[in-house]
Write a protein that holds these residues in place. Structure first.
Motif, PDB file in Angstrom:
ATOM      1  N   GLY A 100       0.524  -0.357 -13.448  1.00 20.39           N
ATOM      2  CA  GLY A 100       1.760  -0.048 -12.741  1.00 20.39           C
ATOM      3  C   GLY A 100       1.794  -0.373 -11.263  1.00 20.39           C
ATOM      4  O   GLY A 100       2.787  -0.886 -10.773  1.00 20.39           O
ATOM      5  N   PRO A 101       0.722  -0.095 -10.506  1.00 22.09           N
ATOM      6  CA  PRO A 101       0.804  -0.320  -9.059  1.00 22.09           C
ATOM      7  C   PRO A 101       1.192  -1.731  -8.649  1.00 22.09           C
ATOM      8  O   PRO A 101       1.947  -1.916  -7.704  1.00 22.09           O
ATOM      9  N   GLY A 102       0.734  -2.745  -9.344  1.00 25.08           N
ATOM     10  CA  GLY A 102       1.130  -4.114  -9.020  1.00 25.08           C
ATOM     11  C   GLY A 102       2.614  -4.328  -9.242  1.00 25.08           C
ATOM     12  O   GLY A 102       3.285  -5.006  -8.468  1.00 25.08           O
ATOM     13  N   GLU A 103       3.131  -3.731 -10.293  1.00 28.70           N
ATOM     14  CA  GLU A 103       4.562  -3.825 -10.586  1.00 28.70           C
ATOM     15  C   GLU A 103       5.381  -3.051  -9.560  1.00 28.70           C
ATOM     16  O   GLU A 103       6.519  -3.393  -9.283  1.00 28.70           O
ATOM     17  N   ALA A 104       4.822  -2.008  -8.996  1.00 24.86           N
ATOM     18  CA  ALA A 104       5.540  -1.159  -8.046  1.00 24.86           C
ATOM     19  C   ALA A 104       5.914  -1.916  -6.781  1.00 24.86           C
ATOM     20  O   ALA A 104       6.852  -1.543  -6.087  1.00 24.86           O
ATOM     21  N   ASP A 105       5.199  -2.990  -6.464  1.00 25.56           N
ATOM     22  CA  ASP A 105       5.483  -3.768  -5.257  1.00 25.56           C
ATOM     23  C   ASP A 105       6.907  -4.302  -5.233  1.00 25.56           C
ATOM     24  O   ASP A 105       7.479  -4.508  -4.173  1.00 25.56           O
ATOM     25  N   ASN A 106       7.489  -4.551  -6.401  1.00 27.78           N
ATOM     26  CA  ASN A 106       8.819  -5.156  -6.476  1.00 27.78           C
ATOM     27  C   ASN A 106       9.941  -4.136  -6.573  1.00 27.78           C
ATOM     28  O   ASN A 106      11.097  -4.519  -6.700  1.00 27.78           O
ATOM     29  N   ALA A 107       9.607  -2.860  -6.528  1.00 28.95           N
ATOM     30  CA  ALA A 107      10.630  -1.822  -6.710  1.00 28.95           C
ATOM     31  C   ALA A 107      10.829  -1.041  -5.416  1.00 28.95           C
ATOM     32  O   ALA A 107       9.924  -0.927  -4.595  1.00 28.95           O
ATOM     33  N   ASP A 108      12.034  -0.491  -5.247  1.00 23.11           N
ATOM     34  CA  ASP A 108      12.294   0.397  -4.110  1.00 23.11           C
ATOM     35  C   ASP A 108      11.616   1.741  -4.331  1.00 23.11           C
ATOM     36  O   ASP A 108      11.032   2.309  -3.420  1.00 23.11           O
ATOM     37  N   VAL A 109      11.724   2.251  -5.552  1.00 22.12           N
ATOM     38  CA  VAL A 109      11.058   3.494  -5.942  1.00 22.12           C
ATOM     39  C   VAL A 109      10.390   3.229  -7.283  1.00 22.12           C
ATOM     40  O   VAL A 109      11.005   2.657  -8.171  1.00 22.12           O
ATOM     41  N   ALA A 110       9.136   3.631  -7.407  1.00 24.97           N
ATOM     42  CA  ALA A 110       8.424   3.408  -8.662  1.00 24.97           C
ATOM     43  C   ALA A 110       7.574   4.617  -9.019  1.00 24.97           C
ATOM     44  O   ALA A 110       7.050   5.305  -8.143  1.00 24.97           O
ATOM     45  N   ILE A 111       7.455   4.832 -10.302  1.00 29.01           N
ATOM     46  CA  ILE A 111       6.564   5.856 -10.856  1.00 29.01           C
ATOM     47  C   ILE A 111       5.633   5.155 -11.822  1.00 29.01           C
ATOM     48  O   ILE A 111       6.082   4.387 -12.678  1.00 29.01           O
ATOM     49  N   ALA A 148      11.312  13.907  -8.090  1.00 31.91           N
ATOM     50  CA  ALA A 148      10.665  13.083  -7.056  1.00 31.91           C
ATOM     51  C   ALA A 148      11.368  11.738  -6.914  1.00 31.91           C
ATOM     52  O   ALA A 148      11.598  11.259  -5.798  1.00 31.91           O
ATOM     53  N   VAL A 149      11.726  11.123  -8.039  1.00 33.11           N
ATOM     54  CA  VAL A 149      12.446   9.844  -7.986  1.00 33.11           C
ATOM     55  C   VAL A 149      13.799  10.030  -7.313  1.00 33.11           C
ATOM     56  O   VAL A 149      14.185   9.247  -6.437  1.00 33.11           O
ATOM     57  N   LEU A 150      14.519  11.086  -7.680  1.00 32.77           N
ATOM     58  CA  LEU A 150      15.832  11.342  -7.073  1.00 32.77           C
ATOM     59  C   LEU A 150      15.720  11.551  -5.569  1.00 32.77           C
ATOM     60  O   LEU A 150      16.524  11.039  -4.793  1.00 32.77           O
ATOM     61  N   LYS A 151      14.708  12.308  -5.151  1.00 29.03           N
ATOM     62  CA  LYS A 151      14.505  12.569  -3.726  1.00 29.03           C
ATOM     63  C   LYS A 151      14.282  11.259  -2.970  1.00 29.03           C
ATOM     64  O   LYS A 151      14.862  11.037  -1.906  1.00 29.03           O
ATOM     65  N   GLU A 152      13.457  10.377  -3.526  1.00 39.82           N
ATOM     66  CA  GLU A 152      13.170   9.102  -2.869  1.00 39.82           C
ATOM     67  C   GLU A 152      14.409   8.207  -2.829  1.00 39.82           C
ATOM     68  O   GLU A 152      14.674   7.544  -1.822  1.00 39.82           O
ATOM     69  N   VAL A 153      15.159   8.161  -3.905  1.00 36.24           N
ATOM     70  CA  VAL A 153      16.383   7.343  -3.936  1.00 36.24           C
ATOM     71  C   VAL A 153      17.362   7.837  -2.885  1.00 36.24           C
ATOM     72  O   VAL A 153      17.921   7.053  -2.116  1.00 36.24           O
ATOM     73  N   HIS A 154      17.569   9.144  -2.809  1.00 35.89           N
ATOM     74  CA  HIS A 154      18.499   9.696  -1.798  1.00 35.89           C
ATOM     75  C   HIS A 154      17.996   9.393  -0.391  1.00 35.89           C
ATOM     76  O   HIS A 154      18.800   9.074   0.495  1.00 35.89           O
ATOM     77  N   ALA A 155      16.696   9.480  -0.161  1.00 36.54           N
ATOM     78  CA  ALA A 155      16.131   9.191   1.162  1.00 36.54           C
ATOM     79  C   ALA A 155      16.359   7.722   1.540  1.00 36.54           C
ATOM     80  O   ALA A 155      16.697   7.409   2.682  1.00 36.54           O
TER      81      ALA A 155
END
Length: 88
Positions: free
Chosen positions: A38-49, A76-83
């Protein structure tokens, strides 16, 4: 595998929670079921889990934010998206 988990219910909850958010800015949210790949894929996302058995790692714009419990993934995802929306 041992490091993976069923994400379908979590993905459905995140989709439902994000459905009411209105923004003109495109945001990419990634929910992945493997803490190894997952971490490599997370590079392309604004928010990732990246979730595995019993734990999940939260990323914001490719940067690791920290660990969250499986129960805390959706809030946690919602908090990050709102931020991110506020920051833009």
């Amino acid at each position: 595998g041992r490091l993976q988990m069923d994400l379908e219910p979590i993905v459905e909850q995140v989709q439902a929670a994000l459905a009411d958010i209105r923004t003109d800015l495109p945001l990419k949210v990634a929910i992945m079921g493997c803490v190894v790949n997952g971490p490599g894929e997370a590079d392309n996302a604004d928010v990732a889990i990246c979730a595995g058995k019993g734990k999940a790692v939260l990323y914001r714009q490719g940067q690791r934010v920290g660990n969250v419990s499986v129960e805390q993934i959706v809030p946690a995802v919602l908090k990050e998206v709102h931020a991110l929306i506020k920051a833009r």
